[in-house]
Design a protein around this motif. Sequence first.
Motif, PDB file in Angstrom:
ATOM      1  N   ASP A   1       0.867  -1.174   0.000  1.00 10.47           N
ATOM      2  CA  ASP A   1       0.000   0.000   0.000  1.00 10.47           C
ATOM      3  C   ASP A   1       0.910   1.233   0.000  1.00 10.47           C
ATOM      4  O   ASP A   1       2.144   1.102   0.120  1.00 10.47           O
ATOM      5  CB  ASP A   1      -0.931  -0.020   1.221  1.00 10.47           C
ATOM      6  CG  ASP A   1      -2.269   0.649   0.952  1.00 10.47           C
ATOM      7  OD1 ASP A   1      -2.295   1.649   0.206  1.00 10.47           O
ATOM      8  OD2 ASP A   1      -3.277   0.188   1.497  1.00 10.47           O
ATOM      9  N   SER A   2       0.315   2.404  -0.133  1.00 13.15           N
ATOM     10  CA  SER A   2       1.105   3.631  -0.258  1.00 13.15           C
ATOM     11  C   SER A   2       0.727   4.661   0.800  1.00 13.15           C
ATOM     12  O   SER A   2      -0.448   5.003   0.952  1.00 13.15           O
ATOM     13  CB  SER A   2       0.892   4.239  -1.653  1.00 13.15           C
ATOM     14  OG  SER A   2       1.575   5.468  -1.773  1.00 13.15           O
ATOM     15  N   LYS A   3       1.724   5.157   1.517  1.00 11.16           N
ATOM     16  CA  LYS A   3       1.492   6.240   2.473  1.00 11.16           C
ATOM     17  C   LYS A   3       1.225   7.555   1.742  1.00 11.16           C
ATOM     18  O   LYS A   3       0.523   8.423   2.247  1.00 11.16           O
ATOM     19  CB  LYS A   3       2.701   6.412   3.396  1.00 11.16           C
ATOM     20  CG  LYS A   3       2.864   5.316   4.426  1.00 11.16           C
ATOM     21  CD  LYS A   3       4.036   5.597   5.353  1.00 11.16           C
ATOM     22  CE  LYS A   3       4.176   4.484   6.393  1.00 11.16           C
ATOM     23  NZ  LYS A   3       5.329   4.718   7.284  1.00 11.16           N
ATOM     24  N   ALA A   4       1.822   7.701   0.561  1.00 16.51           N
ATOM     25  CA  ALA A   4       1.707   8.935  -0.208  1.00 16.51           C
ATOM     26  C   ALA A   4       0.529   8.839  -1.185  1.00 16.51           C
ATOM     27  O   ALA A   4       0.185   7.750  -1.658  1.00 16.51           O
ATOM     28  CB  ALA A   4       2.999   9.201  -0.968  1.00 16.51           C
ATOM     29  N   PRO A   5      -0.093   9.964  -1.509  1.00 19.73           N
ATOM     30  CA  PRO A   5      -1.259   9.938  -2.387  1.00 19.73           C
ATOM     31  C   PRO A   5      -0.931   9.640  -3.850  1.00 19.73           C
ATOM     32  O   PRO A   5       0.225   9.684  -4.266  1.00 19.73           O
ATOM     33  CB  PRO A   5      -1.843  11.347  -2.241  1.00 19.73           C
ATOM     34  CG  PRO A   5      -0.710  12.201  -1.786  1.00 19.73           C
ATOM     35  CD  PRO A   5       0.161  11.315  -0.960  1.00 19.73           C
ATOM     36  N   PHE A   6      -1.968   9.335  -4.602  1.00 15.15           N
ATOM     37  CA  PHE A   6      -1.868   9.046  -6.026  1.00 15.15           C
ATOM     38  C   PHE A   6      -1.154  10.189  -6.751  1.00 15.15           C
ATOM     39  O   PHE A   6      -1.467  11.361  -6.573  1.00 15.15           O
ATOM     40  CB  PHE A   6      -3.280   8.870  -6.609  1.00 15.15           C
ATOM     41  CG  PHE A   6      -3.318   8.641  -8.087  1.00 15.15           C
ATOM     42  CD1 PHE A   6      -3.036   7.390  -8.623  1.00 15.15           C
ATOM     43  CD2 PHE A   6      -3.645   9.673  -8.949  1.00 15.15           C
ATOM     44  CE1 PHE A   6      -3.080   7.174  -9.996  1.00 15.15           C
ATOM     45  CE2 PHE A   6      -3.703   9.468 -10.317  1.00 15.15           C
ATOM     46  CZ  PHE A   6      -3.409   8.210 -10.842  1.00 15.15           C
ATOM     47  N   GLY A   7      -0.169   9.818  -7.576  1.00 12.98           N
ATOM     48  CA  GLY A   7       0.532  10.804  -8.377  1.00 12.98           C
ATOM     49  C   GLY A   7       1.531  11.656  -7.622  1.00 12.98           C
ATOM     50  O   GLY A   7       2.083  12.613  -8.175  1.00 12.98           O
ATOM     51  N   SER A   8       1.812  11.321  -6.362  1.00 10.93           N
ATOM     52  CA  SER A   8       2.710  12.133  -5.537  1.00 10.93           C
ATOM     53  C   SER A   8       4.173  11.974  -5.908  1.00 10.93           C
ATOM     54  O   SER A   8       5.008  12.789  -5.553  1.00 10.93           O
ATOM     55  CB  SER A   8       2.544  11.753  -4.068  1.00 10.93           C
ATOM     56  OG  SER A   8       2.901  10.380  -3.878  1.00 10.93           O
ATOM     57  N   ARG A   9       4.480  10.869  -6.576  1.00  9.03           N
ATOM     58  CA  ARG A   9       5.859  10.503  -6.933  1.00  9.03           C
ATOM     59  C   ARG A   9       6.745  10.341  -5.691  1.00  9.03           C
ATOM     60  O   ARG A   9       7.946  10.635  -5.718  1.00  9.03           O
ATOM     61  CB  ARG A   9       6.468  11.512  -7.909  1.00  9.03           C
ATOM     62  CG  ARG A   9       5.773  11.542  -9.250  1.00  9.03           C
ATOM     63  CD  ARG A   9       6.653  12.078 -10.346  1.00  9.03           C
ATOM     64  NE  ARG A   9       6.051  11.893 -11.656  1.00  9.03           N
ATOM     65  CZ  ARG A   9       6.697  12.035 -12.814  1.00  9.03           C
ATOM     66  NH1 ARG A   9       7.986  12.373 -12.799  1.00  9.03           N
ATOM     67  NH2 ARG A   9       6.097  11.844 -13.960  1.00  9.03           N
ATOM     68  N   LYS A  10       6.150   9.846  -4.625  1.00  5.69           N
ATOM     69  CA  LYS A  10       6.886   9.561  -3.395  1.00  5.69           C
ATOM     70  C   LYS A  10       6.786   8.065  -3.087  1.00  5.69           C
ATOM     71  O   LYS A  10       5.694   7.516  -3.038  1.00  5.69           O
ATOM     72  CB  LYS A  10       6.334  10.382  -2.233  1.00  5.69           C
ATOM     73  CG  LYS A  10       6.562  11.875  -2.370  1.00  5.69           C
ATOM     74  CD  LYS A  10       6.016  12.626  -1.169  1.00  5.69           C
ATOM     75  CE  LYS A  10       6.267  14.127  -1.301  1.00  5.69           C
ATOM     76  NZ  LYS A  10       5.718  14.876  -0.133  1.00  5.69           N
ATOM     77  N   ASP A  11       7.930   7.446  -2.861  1.00  4.56           N
ATOM     78  CA  ASP A  11       7.998   6.011  -2.575  1.00  4.56           C
ATOM     79  C   ASP A  11       7.903   5.803  -1.069  1.00  4.56           C
ATOM     80  O   ASP A  11       8.910   5.844  -0.365  1.00  4.56           O
ATOM     81  CB  ASP A  11       9.312   5.452  -3.131  1.00  4.56           C
ATOM     82  CG  ASP A  11       9.486   3.968  -2.860  1.00  4.56           C
ATOM     83  OD1 ASP A  11       8.532   3.335  -2.378  1.00  4.56           O
ATOM     84  OD2 ASP A  11      10.584   3.437  -3.128  1.00  4.56           O
ATOM     85  N   ARG A  12       6.678   5.587  -0.585  1.00  4.46           N
ATOM     86  CA  ARG A  12       6.447   5.402   0.844  1.00  4.46           C
ATOM     87  C   ARG A  12       5.505   4.211   1.035  1.00  4.46           C
ATOM     88  O   ARG A  12       4.292   4.342   0.854  1.00  4.46           O
ATOM     89  CB  ARG A  12       5.825   6.657   1.469  1.00  4.46           C
ATOM     90  CG  ARG A  12       6.642   7.936   1.290  1.00  4.46           C
ATOM     91  CD  ARG A  12       7.889   7.963   2.147  1.00  4.46           C
ATOM     92  NE  ARG A  12       8.544   9.258   2.066  1.00  4.46           N
ATOM     93  CZ  ARG A  12       9.438   9.603   1.139  1.00  4.46           C
ATOM     94  NH1 ARG A  12       9.786   8.711   0.215  1.00  4.46           N
ATOM     95  NH2 ARG A  12       9.982  10.806   1.125  1.00  4.46           N
ATOM     96  N   HIS A  13       6.037   3.064   1.408  1.00  2.00           N
ATOM     97  CA  HIS A  13       5.227   1.862   1.558  1.00  2.00           C
ATOM     98  C   HIS A  13       4.392   1.915   2.831  1.00  2.00           C
ATOM     99  O   HIS A  13       4.796   2.500   3.829  1.00  2.00           O
ATOM    100  CB  HIS A  13       6.116   0.620   1.600  1.00  2.00           C
ATOM    101  CG  HIS A  13       6.875   0.380   0.339  1.00  2.00           C
ATOM    102  ND1 HIS A  13       7.594  -0.780   0.106  1.00  2.00           N
ATOM    103  CD2 HIS A  13       7.010   1.121  -0.793  1.00  2.00           C
ATOM    104  CE1 HIS A  13       8.155  -0.722  -1.091  1.00  2.00           C
ATOM    105  NE2 HIS A  13       7.822   0.430  -1.643  1.00  2.00           N
ATOM    106  N   GLU A  14       3.226   1.250   2.777  1.00  2.00           N
ATOM    107  CA  GLU A  14       2.348   1.152   3.934  1.00  2.00           C
ATOM    108  C   GLU A  14       1.747  -0.255   3.980  1.00  2.00           C
ATOM    109  O   GLU A  14       1.733  -0.980   2.980  1.00  2.00           O
ATOM    110  CB  GLU A  14       1.233   2.200   3.834  1.00  2.00           C
ATOM    111  CG  GLU A  14       0.259   2.218   4.996  1.00  2.00           C
ATOM    112  CD  GLU A  14       0.914   2.413   6.350  1.00  2.00           C
ATOM    113  OE1 GLU A  14       1.504   1.423   6.852  1.00  2.00           O
ATOM    114  OE2 GLU A  14       0.835   3.533   6.888  1.00  2.00           O
ATOM    115  N   LYS A  15       1.289  -0.671   5.150  1.00  3.19           N
ATOM    116  CA  LYS A  15       0.636  -1.969   5.281  1.00  3.19           C
ATOM    117  C   LYS A  15      -0.625  -2.024   4.419  1.00  3.19           C
ATOM    118  O   LYS A  15      -1.275  -0.996   4.183  1.00  3.19           O
ATOM    119  CB  LYS A  15       0.293  -2.250   6.745  1.00  3.19           C
ATOM    120  CG  LYS A  15       1.506  -2.578   7.608  1.00  3.19           C
ATOM    121  CD  LYS A  15       1.076  -3.018   8.985  1.00  3.19           C
ATOM    122  CE  LYS A  15       2.274  -3.435   9.832  1.00  3.19           C
ATOM    123  NZ  LYS A  15       2.974  -4.615   9.284  1.00  3.19           N
TER     124      LYS A  15
END
Length: 280
Positions: free
Chosen positions: A213-227
Amino acid sequence: MKLGCHVSVAKGFLHASKQAKALGAVSFQVFTKNPRGLKPKKLDVKDAQLGLEFCQKEGIDLICHTPYITNLSTPKEDLLEATIRSIKEDLLIAEAFGAKGAVVHCGKHVGEGEEAGTKRMIETLNLILQDYEGSTKLLLENTAGQGSEIGLEIQTLVDIRLATDFPEKIGFCFDTCHSFAAGQWDEDTFPALVDQMEGSGYLDALYCIHFNDSKAPFGSRKDRHEKIGKGEIGAAGLKQFLLEERFAHLPIILETPAEDEQEYAEEILYLKELIAEGGK
């Protein structure tokens, strides 16, 4: 569906293999060496063989991951040389472990421009693979598009693979978080994403999915994984991957945040629950 997770190899490959089984995984991923370094690692041949035999006996699939700090598109000759040497070594280690593939991050053009960065990446891949005759594929992982990263789009990755001298030695690893953060898919466009994978030939060379899952929003271009289910993608969007028949044969590798690997056992059970729910 070959559900699994990333496992530490600090205590040896055989230990990592047994840990994967204990967590309920039927696929897993390990680093070939320190992920933040390029120092050569002496392979423990006996440990590698014992781990390989254990995985074969238990029917567990392995994917390896190369260090983060290589750059396939670097204009710096010293880093280019280190990148080529390191990834050549990674392929040999991955092959000794019996890995189906060794994941490598796509290049960063670091200000030289995407065209120049792509050209250098193709040249670097050729130099890495020209003497490699093993069975492990080098897997290009799609990026979130941070900074000067190349390789956000499915078609770009397909074009890079086909432009090399050795496309048969190259495959793909798809990261759900990266692609979401790069603005390439969301819950509504998932069917179009898979159709594009199939139509472009990407799917034929897809060897694993990094399931995050992603900690950062759609299209943010930030690589932040989430559970899974705790981030911006959400369980409903990610569940589509688990129910997609065209992915049923692939290792699905969790790289979600975990303070203890035992958390992956709980998350694998959660993925099984999502699959059991089906399209509900």
